[in-house]
Design an enzyme around this catalytic site. Sequence first.
Site, mmCIF file in Angstrom:
data_model
loop_
_atom_site.group_PDB
_atom_site.id
_atom_site.type_symbol
_atom_site.label_atom_id
_atom_site.label_comp_id
_atom_site.label_asym_id
_atom_site.label_seq_id
_atom_site.Cartn_x
_atom_site.Cartn_y
_atom_site.Cartn_z
ATOM 1 N N GLY A 29 16.889 16.563 36.115
ATOM 2 C CA GLY A 29 15.485 16.293 35.793
ATOM 3 C C GLY A 29 15.333 15.044 34.970
ATOM 4 N N ASN A 30 14.134 14.823 34.466
ATOM 5 C CA ASN A 30 13.873 13.665 33.621
ATOM 6 C C ASN A 30 12.893 14.041 32.524
ATOM 7 O OD1 ASN A 30 11.034 12.968 34.546
ATOM 8 N ND2 ASN A 30 12.130 12.973 36.488
ATOM 9 N N ARG A 31 12.591 13.084 31.653
ATOM 10 C CA ARG A 31 11.857 13.389 30.428
ATOM 11 C C ARG A 31 10.349 13.210 30.554
ATOM 12 N NH1 ARG A 31 14.952 12.951 25.718
ATOM 13 N NH2 ARG A 31 13.430 11.592 24.723
ATOM 14 N N SER A 32 9.830 13.100 31.751
ATOM 15 C CA SER A 32 8.384 12.913 31.893
ATOM 16 C C SER A 32 7.632 14.172 31.446
ATOM 17 C CB SER A 32 8.050 12.621 33.356
ATOM 18 O OG SER A 32 6.651 12.553 33.509
#
Length: 223
Positions: A29-32
């Site tokens: 995943g990512n930090r958005s």
Amino acid sequence: AAEPDLAGRHVVVSAGGTREPLDPVRYLGNRSSGKQGYALARTAAARGARVTLVAANSVLPDPAGVDVVHAGTAVQLREAVLKAAADADAVVMAAAVADFRPAVYAEGKIKKEGDREPEPVALTRNPDILAELAGTRARPGQLVVGFAAETHNVLANGRAKLARKGCDLLVVNEVGERKTFGSAENEAVILAADGGETPVPYGPKEALADTLWDLVVRRIPKG
Ligand code: C5P
């Protein structure tokens, strides 16, 4: 109240970050946070637009007066965005879409076995939704907007990305401590394919959203 300058328009906004599953319990995943995309959806609705928000894994509540479609992975997000874009005047890709996903999905949880070294994770490319939207244009004159987070050579990298993706507008963020990911504030430059360059000073994500809608309104065909 805001000027209803998007009345009669349908806009599509993607928000959040995709999660690409490795097995039933793990993902890449990512930090958005989804905050910028949700701000875009809220401000467009306040300006009279019919809004479809395609939300990827954000914990934010569904905004009132907005059609929300939830999508987990890049492949699901693509499907939801393309479907909503069919009759849209503008599509804004604010979501952080994973460029790659695990090449294989393990149906059962991946286990550690004794002292054996772990297997490397093979990745495969995800579709580039923004480039596809810009390349196909479901409707004549449909406006396509992208986002880019850069850490250096912000303007030069932004211009190159705008050209590569083929979109009309690109919001270029400088990734920093107090801004962009997870923050309520942002600072950006909005680049236009027609040469325009609009700096957006450090401030709430709503302010950036309204500046972007101003630029969109000016560019969508009348009627
Ligand atoms: O190439 P990069 O990930 O920096 O581009 C960011 C922009 O492209 C964002 O607007 C994002 O929503 C979009 N994007 C996409 N599909 C991908 C990767 C990024 O639509 N697979």
